[in-house]
Each structure stands twice: as structure tokens, then as C-alpha cells.
Motif scaffolding. Structure first.
Motif, mmCIF file in Angstrom:
data_model
loop_
_atom_site.group_PDB
_atom_site.id
_atom_site.type_symbol
_atom_site.label_atom_id
_atom_site.label_comp_id
_atom_site.label_asym_id
_atom_site.label_seq_id
_atom_site.Cartn_x
_atom_site.Cartn_y
_atom_site.Cartn_z
ATOM 1 N N LEU A 150 1.494 53.811 23.315
ATOM 2 C CA LEU A 150 0.112 54.028 23.027
ATOM 3 C C LEU A 150 -1.100 53.530 23.829
ATOM 4 N N ASP A 151 -2.295 53.847 23.911
ATOM 5 C CA ASP A 151 -3.140 53.305 24.871
ATOM 6 C C ASP A 151 -3.509 51.857 24.906
ATOM 7 N N ILE A 178 6.421 48.061 18.820
ATOM 8 C CA ILE A 178 6.385 46.813 19.550
ATOM 9 C C ILE A 178 4.780 46.632 20.167
ATOM 10 N N ALA A 179 4.216 45.601 19.852
ATOM 11 C CA ALA A 179 2.862 45.292 20.658
ATOM 12 C C ALA A 179 3.249 45.119 22.032
ATOM 13 N N ALA A 180 1.949 45.222 22.840
ATOM 14 C CA ALA A 180 1.905 45.073 24.157
ATOM 15 C C ALA A 180 2.533 43.779 24.651
ATOM 16 N N ASP A 181 2.526 42.635 23.747
ATOM 17 C CA ASP A 181 3.040 41.286 24.303
ATOM 18 C C ASP A 181 4.487 41.296 23.696
ATOM 19 N N GLY A 182 4.932 42.310 23.232
ATOM 20 C CA GLY A 182 6.624 42.164 22.949
ATOM 21 C C GLY A 182 6.575 41.919 21.628
ATOM 22 N N THR A 183 5.606 41.369 20.646
ATOM 23 C CA THR A 183 5.678 41.295 19.287
ATOM 24 C C THR A 183 6.073 42.454 18.333
ATOM 25 N N PHE A 184 7.148 42.127 17.410
ATOM 26 C CA PHE A 184 7.523 43.336 16.755
ATOM 27 C C PHE A 184 6.381 43.651 15.656
ATOM 28 N N GLN A 203 -3.323 59.711 18.451
ATOM 29 C CA GLN A 203 -2.377 58.480 18.315
ATOM 30 C C GLN A 203 -2.429 57.734 16.852
ATOM 31 N N THR A 204 -2.624 58.451 15.803
ATOM 32 C CA THR A 204 -2.469 58.135 14.856
ATOM 33 C C THR A 204 -1.043 58.388 13.683
ATOM 34 N N SER A 205 -0.588 59.320 14.542
ATOM 35 C CA SER A 205 0.849 59.728 13.945
ATOM 36 C C SER A 205 1.901 59.874 15.110
ATOM 37 N N VAL A 206 3.145 59.537 14.632
ATOM 38 C CA VAL A 206 4.161 59.723 15.657
ATOM 39 C C VAL A 206 5.315 60.476 14.814
ATOM 40 N N ILE A 207 5.913 61.764 15.317
ATOM 41 C CA ILE A 207 6.784 62.492 14.876
ATOM 42 C C ILE A 207 8.088 62.140 15.343
ATOM 43 N N ALA A 208 9.162 62.086 14.537
ATOM 44 C CA ALA A 208 10.475 62.004 15.016
ATOM 45 C C ALA A 208 11.576 62.959 14.590
ATOM 46 N N VAL A 209 12.469 63.269 15.304
ATOM 47 C CA VAL A 209 13.320 64.283 14.919
ATOM 48 C C VAL A 209 14.765 63.846 14.823
ATOM 49 N N ALA A 210 15.710 64.094 14.178
ATOM 50 C CA ALA A 210 17.092 63.579 14.176
ATOM 51 C C ALA A 210 18.073 64.340 13.325
ATOM 52 N N ALA A 211 19.106 64.358 13.465
ATOM 53 C CA ALA A 211 19.950 65.039 12.561
ATOM 54 C C ALA A 211 21.344 64.374 12.106
ATOM 55 N N GLU A 212 21.770 64.855 11.219
ATOM 56 C CA GLU A 212 22.956 64.130 10.326
ATOM 57 C C GLU A 212 24.208 63.875 11.163
#
Length: 180
Positions: A9-10, A49-55, A77-86
Motif C-alpha cells: 500500500l502507498d 503489517i504496518a510499514a514499521d513491522g507492527t501487526f 486501496q480500500t479493498s484487497v481481493i484474495a483467491v484460494a481453493a479447497e
């Protein structure tokens, strides 16, 4: 546990798509502070994870799919889309989920399923990309049967593709702001 994909992210933070085991954690590289959390079993998670490494946050994908594949960040940058499978082969469902980048809250989900013996082809990974118009596009090849998207069945032998192991690539587009 292993990182399968990451988007930056920016503000210098990053969102990771992780093939998670039973227990995992993050360690801040600057302070050495550790954040540990548990999962029920093999699953796919997204974490920021933040830029300083903070979770910042961690979320398990809906349906607890075992195999994560790809991430895409919306242009704003308000949404992130994830793809996975069973599972990695055969009649595994593909899970697509949108998350709020600030909170990690799930915004929407969709499941792409296989029917009539259809399966993802070979070792090809489902991929996702996002564009400036607010669309996320998932693509994957499949063969030997059908894939069901939004209640509509597509057969791998459509368009005269009737050879042995007839393969098609399908593209599924989602409106990120009003998922459909």
C-alpha cells in the motif's frame, strides 16, 4: 506457513496472503515484539503489517480454504481481493473474497464450483487482478467438465473444444464496490 502473495500500500504497509499452518506469528523487525495467533488447521489467511513491522490485523478466508493463490489491491486501496481453493487438484472449489484494507473485515465472498467431473487444469493457479474502474477479474483454466459461476454452468467442451483434456480458460469479473 508460507507467504503466497503480497501487495504493498502507498503508506508503506503490506497485505500478505498466507498458506497457514496451525500456529503462526509475526515479529516486528524493529522492536522484536511478537504477535502470535492460532488457526484451526491448514487454511488461508490475509494479514496486514504496518510499514514499521507492527501487526495490524489477520483474517481467515471464509470456508477455510487450504490453498491460497493470489491477491489484488483495488486502485483506491480500500479493498484487497484474495483467491484460494479447497484442494490443489480435481473438484476443488475456488473461493474469492474481498476484504476492507483498513479493518480486515470481509466485504463479500463468492464460490466458483466444478461439476460433471470438471477440474482446474494442471498446475495452473487461479489469478486475480484489479483495475482502476473498480473491477476484480479472476482467471483460471479448467477441463473435462463444467465450472459453475453465479449459477451458470460453463462446459470445457464449449466452442468445439472437444479434444482429449479439452481445456478452457474462464474469466470472472466482480464489481468490487457492489460485488456481483
Amino acid at each position: 506457513s508460507q507467504v503466497e502473495d503480497v501487495v504493498a500500500l502507498d503508506d508503506g504497509s503490506a497485505i500478505f496472503l498466507i498458506d497457514a499452518g496451525y500456529d503462526m506469528g509475526f515479529t516486528n523487525p524493529v522492536t522484536g515484539a511478537a504477535e502470535t495467533f492460532s488457526t484451526v488447521g491448514d487454511t488461508s489467511i490475509v494479514a496486514r503489517i504496518a510499514a514499521d513491522g507492527t501487526f495490524m490485523w489477520f483474517k481467515e478466508l471464509t470456508g477455510s480454504p487450504e490453498h491460497p493463490f493470489s491477491l489484488a489491491l483495488s486502485a483506491d486501496q480500500t479493498s484487497v481481493i484474495a483467491v484460494a481453493a479447497e484442494t490443489t487438484w480435481a473438484t476443488s472449489n475456488i473461493f474469492v473474497e474481498g476484504f476492507n484494507t483498513s479493518t480486515g473485515a470481509s466485504e463479500w465472498t463468492d464460490t466458483i464450483s466444478f461439476a460433471d467431473g470438471g477440474s482446474r487444469s494442471g498446475s495452473s493457479r487461479p489469478l486475480v487482478a484489479a483495475n482502476d474502474a473498480g473491477l476484480a477479474v479472476v482467471s483460471f483454466p479448467y477441463s473435462e467438465g463444467s465450472v459453475v459461476v453465479n449459477g451458470v454452468s460453463y462446459n470445457s467442451e464449449d466452442n468445439n473444444n472437444r479434444g482429449i483434456d479439452a481445456e478452457q480458460t474462464i474469466f470472472v469479473a466482480y464489481d468490487i464496490s457492489d460485488p456481483q
